[in-house]
Write a protein that holds these residues in place. Structure first.
Motif, PDB file in Angstrom:
ATOM      1  N   VAL A  94       0.838  -1.199   0.000  1.00 21.10           N
ATOM      2  CA  VAL A  94       0.000   0.000   0.000  1.00 21.10           C
ATOM      3  C   VAL A  94       0.873   1.249   0.000  1.00 21.10           C
ATOM      4  O   VAL A  94       0.609   2.227  -0.709  1.00 21.10           O
ATOM      5  CB  VAL A  94      -0.945  -0.003   1.222  1.00 21.10           C
ATOM      6  N   TRP A  95       1.922   1.221   0.799  1.00 23.03           N
ATOM      7  CA  TRP A  95       2.836   2.365   0.912  1.00 23.03           C
ATOM      8  C   TRP A  95       3.506   2.673  -0.433  1.00 23.03           C
ATOM      9  O   TRP A  95       3.691   3.827  -0.803  1.00 23.03           O
ATOM     10  CB  TRP A  95       3.881   2.043   1.971  1.00 23.03           C
ATOM     11  N   GLU A  96       3.856   1.628  -1.179  1.00 24.36           N
ATOM     12  CA  GLU A  96       4.542   1.820  -2.451  1.00 24.36           C
ATOM     13  C   GLU A  96       3.625   2.382  -3.538  1.00 24.36           C
ATOM     14  O   GLU A  96       4.035   3.206  -4.351  1.00 24.36           O
ATOM     15  CB  GLU A  96       5.119   0.487  -2.938  1.00 24.36           C
ATOM     16  N   SER A  97       2.373   1.909  -3.541  1.00 24.10           N
ATOM     17  CA  SER A  97       1.493   2.239  -4.662  1.00 24.10           C
ATOM     18  C   SER A  97       0.412   3.254  -4.335  1.00 24.10           C
ATOM     19  O   SER A  97      -0.236   3.770  -5.239  1.00 24.10           O
ATOM     20  CB  SER A  97       0.813   0.965  -5.182  1.00 24.10           C
ATOM     21  N   GLY A  98       0.212   3.548  -3.049  1.00 19.94           N
ATOM     22  CA  GLY A  98      -0.896   4.404  -2.681  1.00 19.94           C
ATOM     23  C   GLY A  98      -0.477   5.712  -2.051  1.00 19.94           C
ATOM     24  O   GLY A  98       0.701   5.983  -1.836  1.00 19.94           O
ATOM     25  N   LYS A 124      -3.015   8.718   2.724  1.00 17.90           N
ATOM     26  CA  LYS A 124      -4.318   8.452   3.335  1.00 17.90           C
ATOM     27  C   LYS A 124      -4.693   6.977   3.215  1.00 17.90           C
ATOM     28  O   LYS A 124      -5.392   6.436   4.080  1.00 17.90           O
ATOM     29  CB  LYS A 124      -5.399   9.327   2.705  1.00 17.90           C
ATOM     30  N   GLU A 125      -4.216   6.309   2.148  1.00 16.79           N
ATOM     31  CA  GLU A 125      -4.502   4.889   1.988  1.00 16.79           C
ATOM     32  C   GLU A 125      -3.696   4.053   2.979  1.00 16.79           C
ATOM     33  O   GLU A 125      -4.169   3.035   3.489  1.00 16.79           O
ATOM     34  CB  GLU A 125      -4.215   4.463   0.548  1.00 16.79           C
ATOM     35  N   VAL A 126      -2.452   4.489   3.232  1.00 21.25           N
ATOM     36  CA  VAL A 126      -1.645   3.817   4.257  1.00 21.25           C
ATOM     37  C   VAL A 126      -2.317   3.980   5.617  1.00 21.25           C
ATOM     38  O   VAL A 126      -2.404   3.026   6.408  1.00 21.25           O
ATOM     39  CB  VAL A 126      -0.216   4.397   4.286  1.00 21.25           C
ATOM     40  N   LEU A 147      -3.614   1.042   7.994  1.00 21.05           N
ATOM     41  CA  LEU A 147      -2.892   0.853   9.246  1.00 21.05           C
ATOM     42  C   LEU A 147      -3.808   0.886  10.469  1.00 21.05           C
ATOM     43  O   LEU A 147      -3.584   0.140  11.434  1.00 21.05           O
ATOM     44  CB  LEU A 147      -1.820   1.938   9.379  1.00 21.05           C
ATOM     45  N   GLU A 148      -4.817   1.721  10.434  1.00 19.01           N
ATOM     46  CA  GLU A 148      -5.670   1.920  11.621  1.00 19.01           C
ATOM     47  C   GLU A 148      -6.268   0.622  12.172  1.00 19.01           C
ATOM     48  O   GLU A 148      -6.170   0.352  13.377  1.00 19.01           O
ATOM     49  CB  GLU A 148      -6.762   2.951  11.317  1.00 19.01           C
ATOM     50  N   PRO A 149      -6.918  -0.224  11.346  1.00 15.69           N
ATOM     51  CA  PRO A 149      -7.477  -1.469  11.913  1.00 15.69           C
ATOM     52  C   PRO A 149      -6.405  -2.425  12.431  1.00 15.69           C
ATOM     53  O   PRO A 149      -6.648  -3.175  13.379  1.00 15.69           O
ATOM     54  CB  PRO A 149      -8.251  -2.076  10.733  1.00 15.69           C
TER      55      PRO A 149
END
Length: 255
Positions: free
Chosen positions: A69-73, A76-78, A82-84
């Motif tokens: 997710v960090w690489e492609s997003g 806010k997507e990270v 991450l929150e859940p």
């Protein structure tokens, strides 16, 4: 481009950990014509992200998912991903705190009861106040320890196949080693197959159990077994032969 030794020096991650991350797909490396691993500047940012995720207690599988997710997003997507995960880790931590608190209370209650019993020269029998005293309810920690003794042997030996690599940074490793030295200070050490047994006062159970749980998250090649025996705690620690030096560094040599 940096070789693995240069990246290790710059980031504080041991070279063994960097190789492990490469093999696990978390830290892809290029190769020189001679076959040496090569890393760019992006590896530093990637390791910073991995270190932050490990500090939160996330397992490697979840870190790999989060890295994608960090690489492609976007950020806010990270955050949304991450929150859940953090909420789940927090629930788990609070549950373990409650379990260890319950165990601590049980141990204190038993010690207080023992201090009130008379010193008898006869063997313990049905007249012994300790044998007739109400037993504290088993805590979740105690039930887990009992369940671990009933698991088939082949299911309790996963540590033997784990890679000898630690995900802690240099500073974190030094801090963990200092915590272990304090926790096992004065322990009686006895060699056992593959490791050693440390005999400690029972009032260190909570500290030792917490450290053992944290150690297995970052160094799964260690095997920990705890057994309470009256006023003492027996901690058995095992590791593969390749980790013998690290075992001795953390827990001291066997007598």
């Amino acid at each position: 481009m940096m070789r693995i030794s240069q990246l290790a020096e710059r980031t504080g991650f041991p070279a063994t950990t960097l190789r492990f991350y490469d093999d696990a797909g978390l830290l892809p490396a290029g190769r020189s014509p001679a076959g040496y691993r090569l890393y760019g500047e992006d590896a530093v940012a990637r390791l910073t992200f991995i270190g932050a995720a490990k500090h939160l207690g996330l397992p490697l599988q979840e870190i790999a998912e989060l890295l994608a997710v960090w690489e492609s997003g976007a950020c806010k997507e990270v955050k949304a991903d991450l929150e859940p995960r953090i909420t789940a880790r927090l629930d788990d931590a609070q549950q373990r705190i409650a379990e260890l608190s319950s165990l601590t209370a049980s141990l204190h209650a038993v010690l207080e009861h023992l201090e009130t019993l008379p010193d008898r020269d006869q063997p313990c029998d049905r007249h012994c106040g300790f044998l007739n005293s109400p037993r504290p309810a088993a805590t979740a920690v105690e039930e887990a320890l009992e369940a671990s003794r009933q698991v088939p042997e082949q299911e309790t030996e996963r540590w033997r196949g784990a890679p000898v690599a630690c995900s802690l940074t240099g500073g974190q490793m030094a801090e963990r080693a200092a915590s272990w030295r304090t926790a096992v200070e004065g322990a009686e050490r006895t060699p056992v197959p593959g490791g050693l047994r440390l005999t400690l006062p029972a009032d260190r159970t909570v500290t030792v159990a917490g450290l053992a749980a944290a150690e297995q998250r970052c160094c799964p090649f260690f095997d920990f077994r705890l057994r309470l025996d009256g006023r003492v705690l027996h901690l058995e620690v095992r590791a593969p032969a390749d980790a013998a030096d690290l075992l001795a560094e953390l827990f001291g040599p066997a007598a």
